[in-house]
Design an enzyme around this catalytic site. Structure first.
Site, mmCIF file in Angstrom:
data_model
loop_
_atom_site.group_PDB
_atom_site.id
_atom_site.type_symbol
_atom_site.label_atom_id
_atom_site.label_comp_id
_atom_site.label_asym_id
_atom_site.label_seq_id
_atom_site.Cartn_x
_atom_site.Cartn_y
_atom_site.Cartn_z
ATOM 1 C CB THR A 184 52.400 34.964 27.738
ATOM 2 O OG1 THR A 184 51.564 35.808 26.926
ATOM 3 C CG2 THR A 184 52.303 35.378 29.192
ATOM 4 C CD GLU A 202 43.176 41.350 31.095
ATOM 5 O OE1 GLU A 202 44.165 41.062 30.406
ATOM 6 O OE2 GLU A 202 42.069 41.606 30.635
ATOM 7 C CB THR A 258 49.503 44.027 25.986
ATOM 8 O OG1 THR A 258 48.307 43.556 26.595
ATOM 9 C CG2 THR A 258 50.125 45.094 26.878
ATOM 10 C CG ASP A 323 39.471 41.031 28.387
ATOM 11 O OD1 ASP A 323 40.436 41.368 27.670
ATOM 12 O OD2 ASP A 323 39.533 40.098 29.208
ATOM 13 C CB CYS A 627 44.876 32.786 39.713
ATOM 14 S SG CYS A 627 46.286 33.727 39.124
ATOM 15 C CG HIS A 628 42.332 30.626 42.763
ATOM 16 N ND1 HIS A 628 42.794 29.330 42.662
ATOM 17 C CD2 HIS A 628 43.346 31.332 43.309
ATOM 18 C CE1 HIS A 628 44.029 29.270 43.146
ATOM 19 N NE2 HIS A 628 44.394 30.463 43.531
ATOM 20 C CG MET A 664 49.205 30.076 46.543
ATOM 21 S SD MET A 664 47.966 31.299 46.026
ATOM 22 C CE MET A 664 47.571 32.039 47.607
#
Ligand code: CA
Length: 698
Positions: A184, A202, A258, A323, A627-628, A664
């Site tokens: 990314t 993750e 990472t 994290d 994601c949500h 999605m």
């Protein structure tokens, strides 16, 4: 064509060529000398942070605190993207280059917005499910007539800067490994090499940074953040040192680390500085039973540019289990500290401390909390190590720890104003709930693997959340010499963007109130703000052409921060991303667009038992929360605000993949229709629980 005509055409061609040559000498290619001397051409924005030190400070000063009130839109372009736009553009010799979700890259005429070319690398849609935190792309690199980009599926691609045609393309991710990697970050070009890392901690993916020849794409060197298996690989000296800080068979479980974003360069010292990721799984018990620092997780590491050899490291979070990535933007500067000019690296990683490090030696100069922090009391300057709060190494009893997984500061670029002597970045004061997960089993290739129970205990979360501090979101101006806050601007909502500083004593930031705002760099007084129908989360840039200073930002709400927005209601943003370019006296008007979050509609009636809802909640946490958002509060798409139609289409979307073009994908491979129905029941319950709050939110 007759001979005469042909001859005339050739002559005309020569004439056109001659007049072009007179009008503009062909620009010198962007190379190391040009980037190192970026201050001699302040109208350009040649590399991601403008200069190698990535201060994101423009020397342009046509726009000032006095006239910024006249700033208006010069032109805009619809990106047609949904989801987060995190990349700052480049502006090279009159062309603005922008990359957006799915790594689609477009070249615009920087004066007019005319599209010159567009390139779509056709990233397979499945990567939307692999990426932890949205389908991000954080930027581009320019090098000798090429625009170089990295794609979500791990390719590094060099495009012809004039035509957008592929010159070379190379896969940077090792094939045949079980790990769920994505890429990314923005590539950087230093010393003729393109550098790129990867994401996936993750999923416990072991991270690495690789350098390629910028002309050919040939691999030059690789640095492993997590040492490889010593039984099958001959370790380098640095890897041997790192391996002593791990226990058990860490290579089997991955390790994480990472390096997904920050890579900066000191062209004098010829050192590359990379920020590394969190431990994977989060809970150290599983990846290094018995403890250890687990080098080089959560660190700043300095490497020789020519061969990637280790020079020094500073580990910000030894033995990370929260994290706490150190991938956040690293910024270089020369500062007067204690009567000495120090060459420093400045860093505000997720863990809540602002670090000033001697970038030649790795010596820690100072570190102070820039946000409320509970995992550690302070950093001991003698040892350079945090003084941890002992309860923060959690057991089976869930506890709340600050910062939370989203960090007190995430990927959002910082800016530095040398006249004010201040560093600007967005802060989120957050907490998260952590507990040892006794049922954790490693699944190589699995996407979210934490080993800590932070999201699948809805009842416990609700209890703890009730006593957790209220989240705060603000822009901070930080004095790196005094190590203290100079001023802040509070926001009601989570998710404001990265920063630009200019010599006009201004800082620019996209805000969660769907505006672009300008503040005085010295005092933080707001001097301009304009509604833009979006949250520009990316950092703006500034450039000058024909004597006109522009501010440009690519705007699209989303990204990891949005996913962590459990505590807020999503802003009402335009459905599609846009590139926005401003100048003094700009008069362009943004047409009204559809709002991505539709009018709140009541959910269907809840059917099913209490158990169905509980089971649905557990499945939601495993399958959807990435994601949500935890507990379906916020996230990439706030599922509490599903339309009546979306409720009707629920099975078609989740099992049938009806919205796969938006990222999605179908979850038919991991969920049965009956399980999807239980997730739906859980969501309907969530909407009912939050109904009053949702109705009262704007
Ligand atoms: Ca992470």
């Amino acid at each position: 064509m007759g001979r005469l005509l042909k001859c005339a055409a050739v002559l005309a061609g020569i004439a056109i060529f001659a007049s072009l040559a007179q009008a503009a000498a062909p620009p010198r290619p962007v190379d190391g000398a040009r980037i190192a001397n970026a201050d001699s051409e302040p109208g350009q924005w040649l590399s991601i942070g403008r200069t190698y030190d990535e201060q994101r400070h423009s020397p342009l000063k046509q726009i000032t605190t006095a006239n910024v009130k006249n700033l208006g839109l010069a032109w805009y372009a619809d990106l047609g993207s949904v989801r987060g736009v995190e990349a700052s553009p480049l502006m090279v010799d009159g062309v603005l280059y922008v990359t957006q979700p799915w790594n689609i890259t477009t070249a615009y005429d920087a004066r007019t917005g005319k599209v010159l070319w567009k390139y779509d690398p056709k990233v397979p849609v499945k990567y939307a499910r692999i990426a932890c935190c949205d389908i991000d792309a954080r930027g581009l690199a320019a090098w000798k007539g090429k625009i170089i980009q990295a794609t979500l599926d791990g390719r590094l691609i060099a495009l012809n800067a004039r035509t957008g045609k592929v010159i070379w393309s190379v896969q940077t991710l090792d094939e045949g490994t079980p790990w769920a990697y994505t890429v990314t970050g923005s590539p950087r070009v230093f010393d003729g090499k393109v550098l790129i890392g990867n994401a996936g901690a993750e999923a416990a993916a072991p991270g690495y940074l690789t350098a390629y020849d910028a002309e050919t794409g040939k691999k030059a060197w690789r640095f492993h953040v997590v040492p490889p298996n010593p039984n099958t690989t001959k370790l380098t000296k640095a890897e041997e040192m790192a391996a002593k800080t791990w226990k058990g068979e860490w290579w089997k479980i991955g390790g994480g680390g990472t390096p997904w974003d920050s890579i900066v360069y000191d062209p004098v010292a010829k050192l590359v500085y990379v920020g590394t990721g969190n431990g994977g799984p989060y809970n150290q018990v599983f990846r290094s039973p018995g403890g250890g620092d687990n080098l080089f997780l959560a660190s700043v590491v300095a490497l020789k540019v020519e061969n990637g050899d280790y020079v020094w490291h500073y580990q910000e979070t030894p033995g990370d289990q929260w994290d706490y990535t150190s991938t956040q933007p690293i910024m270089l500067a020369d500062l007067q500290i204690g009567g000495r000019l120090r060459k420093v690296a400045m860093h505000a990683p997720k863990n809540g401390f602002f670090y000033v490090i001697d970038r030649l030696t790795g010596e820690l100069i100072s570190a102070e909390k820039y946000a409320p922090v509970t995992w550690a009391e302070r950093i001991d300057l003698k040892t350079g190590r945090p003084v941890e709060n002992p309860i923060s190494r959690y057991g089976t009893t869930p506890i709340s720890i600050s910062p939370g997984r989203g960090g007190a500061h995430n990927w959002h670029p910082m800016a530095y104003n040398p006249a004010a002597g201040l560093v600007y970045f967005p802060v989120t004061f957050s907490a998260d709930i952590y507990a040892y997960d006794p049922n954790f089993k490693q699944v190589p290739g699995g996407i979210i693997q934490t080993g800590s129970h932070q999201s699948n205990m809805p009842e416990v979360r609700a209890q703890l959340r009730a006593v957790m501090p209220k989240p705060q979101n603000y822009l901070v101006a930080w004095d790196p010499v005094k190590q203290k806050e100079a001023w802040r601007v509070n926001y009601q909502r989570n998710g404001s963007g990265g920063l630009l500083s200019t010599a006009g004593n201004l800082v620019f930031q996209g805000t969660a109130d769907t505006t672009l705002a300008a503040y005085r760099a010295d005092t933080g007084a707001k001097v301009w703000e304009m509604p833009v129908q979006q949250v520009p989360i990316a950092a703006p840039i500034s450039y000058m052409l024909d004597g006109v200073q522009y501010i440009a930002v690519a705007a699209g709400y989303g990204g990891g921060r949005a996913e962590m927005a459990y505590n807020t209601v999503e802003p009402d943003v335009a459905e599609y991303g846009r590139l926005l370019v401003f100048k003094l006296g700009g008069k362009a008007v943004l047409p009204k667009v559809t709002i991505a979050n539709p009018t709140l509609e009541p959910p269907p009636r809840l059917t099913g038992s209490v158990d169905d809802v509980l089971v649905g909640g557990e499945l939601y946490a495993k399958t959807c929360s990435g994601c949500h958002g935890d507990e379906a509060r916020g996230g990439l798409k706030d599922l509490r605000r599903m339309s009546a139609q979306t409720h009707k289409d629920f099975q078609n979307i989740v099992i049938g993949g009806a919205r796969k073009e938006r990222g999605m994908l179908s979850f038919a491979d991991v969920l049965t229709p009956a399980q999807a129905e239980n997730i739906h029941r859980f969501l309907i319950k969530r909407i009912n629980d939050d109904w009053i709050e949702l109705k009262n939110a704007k």
